[in-house]
Design a protein around this motif. Structure first.
Motif, mmCIF file in Angstrom:
data_model
loop_
_atom_site.group_PDB
_atom_site.id
_atom_site.type_symbol
_atom_site.label_atom_id
_atom_site.label_comp_id
_atom_site.label_asym_id
_atom_site.label_seq_id
_atom_site.Cartn_x
_atom_site.Cartn_y
_atom_site.Cartn_z
ATOM 1 N N ALA A 56 0.829 -1.205 0.000
ATOM 2 C CA ALA A 56 0.000 0.000 0.000
ATOM 3 C C ALA A 56 0.863 1.255 0.000
ATOM 4 O O ALA A 56 0.554 2.222 -0.702
ATOM 5 C CB ALA A 56 -0.923 -0.009 1.216
ATOM 6 N N ASN A 57 1.937 1.242 0.781
ATOM 7 C CA ASN A 57 2.842 2.389 0.797
ATOM 8 C C ASN A 57 3.500 2.593 -0.561
ATOM 9 O O ASN A 57 3.660 3.718 -1.021
ATOM 10 C CB ASN A 57 3.925 2.208 1.864
ATOM 11 N N TYR A 58 3.869 1.507 -1.212
ATOM 12 C CA TYR A 58 4.532 1.595 -2.514
ATOM 13 C C TYR A 58 3.612 2.232 -3.550
ATOM 14 O O TYR A 58 4.044 3.050 -4.346
ATOM 15 C CB TYR A 58 4.959 0.199 -2.980
ATOM 16 N N HIS A 59 2.347 1.865 -3.522
ATOM 17 C CA HIS A 59 1.417 2.381 -4.525
ATOM 18 C C HIS A 59 0.865 3.769 -4.181
ATOM 19 O O HIS A 59 0.321 4.441 -5.055
ATOM 20 C CB HIS A 59 0.268 1.399 -4.740
ATOM 21 N N SER A 60 0.988 4.189 -2.931
ATOM 22 C CA SER A 60 0.407 5.473 -2.549
ATOM 23 C C SER A 60 1.414 6.619 -2.508
ATOM 24 O O SER A 60 1.024 7.777 -2.461
ATOM 25 C CB SER A 60 -0.274 5.361 -1.181
ATOM 26 N N GLU A 61 2.722 6.317 -2.513
ATOM 27 C CA GLU A 61 3.695 7.393 -2.455
ATOM 28 C C GLU A 61 4.320 7.635 -3.829
ATOM 29 O O GLU A 61 4.327 6.762 -4.687
ATOM 30 C CB GLU A 61 4.786 7.083 -1.422
ATOM 31 N N THR A 62 4.849 8.814 -3.987
ATOM 32 C CA THR A 62 5.481 9.163 -5.256
ATOM 33 C C THR A 62 6.900 8.602 -5.297
ATOM 34 O O THR A 62 7.468 8.227 -4.271
ATOM 35 C CB THR A 62 5.534 10.691 -5.433
ATOM 36 N N LYS A 63 7.464 8.587 -6.472
ATOM 37 C CA LYS A 63 8.824 8.081 -6.624
ATOM 38 C C LYS A 63 9.816 8.969 -5.883
ATOM 39 O O LYS A 63 10.745 8.473 -5.248
ATOM 40 C CB LYS A 63 9.177 8.016 -8.110
ATOM 41 N N GLU A 64 9.604 10.279 -5.934
ATOM 42 C CA GLU A 64 10.488 11.211 -5.240
ATOM 43 C C GLU A 64 10.391 11.035 -3.730
ATOM 44 O O GLU A 64 11.401 11.099 -3.019
ATOM 45 C CB GLU A 64 10.158 12.657 -5.612
ATOM 46 N N GLY A 65 9.182 10.814 -3.230
ATOM 47 C CA GLY A 65 9.004 10.594 -1.794
ATOM 48 C C GLY A 65 9.676 9.319 -1.325
ATOM 49 O O GLY A 65 10.289 9.280 -0.258
ATOM 50 N N ARG A 66 9.583 8.271 -2.126
ATOM 51 C CA ARG A 66 10.216 7.000 -1.797
ATOM 52 C C ARG A 66 11.732 7.151 -1.781
ATOM 53 O O ARG A 66 12.411 6.653 -0.885
ATOM 54 C CB ARG A 66 9.799 5.926 -2.802
#
Length: 92
Positions: A56-66
């Motif tokens: 869920a975290n992977y799909h809800s955050e942006t690439k820059e945020g990750r």
């Protein structure tokens, strides 16, 4: 990342100096500093969550945020390395 390692070296030096001031053994101080920084690294990287939460975290955050989150986790881990090395030296 060099700044994080340098900050870890400064933190290890401060822990070493605190070991002479406080009535606590040096290995306990280095162990506590290492443990706190490694736990912060685990929390920031997201390793402490279940698989469903990770997905869920992977799909809800942006690439820059990750990338920013993982960079911060790596910085905490690099800052823990000098204290961990000092702990291992104290144990041996």
């Amino acid at each position: 990342m060099k700044k994080a390692f340098a900050a870890g070296c400064i933190l290890a030096a401060a822990a070493f100096a605190a070991g002479f001031i406080l009535p606590i053994r040096l290995d306990m101080i280095f162990g506590a500093v290492s443990a706190i920084l490694i736990v912060l690294s685990i929390i920031m990287s997201g390793l402490a969550v279940s698989g469903e939460e990770q997905r869920a975290n992977y799909h809800s955050e942006t690439k820059e945020g990750r990338q920013a989150r993982l960079k911060m986790a790596a910085a905490f881990f690099l800052a823990a390395i000098p204290s961990a090395v000092c702990l291992f030296i104290m144990i041996l």
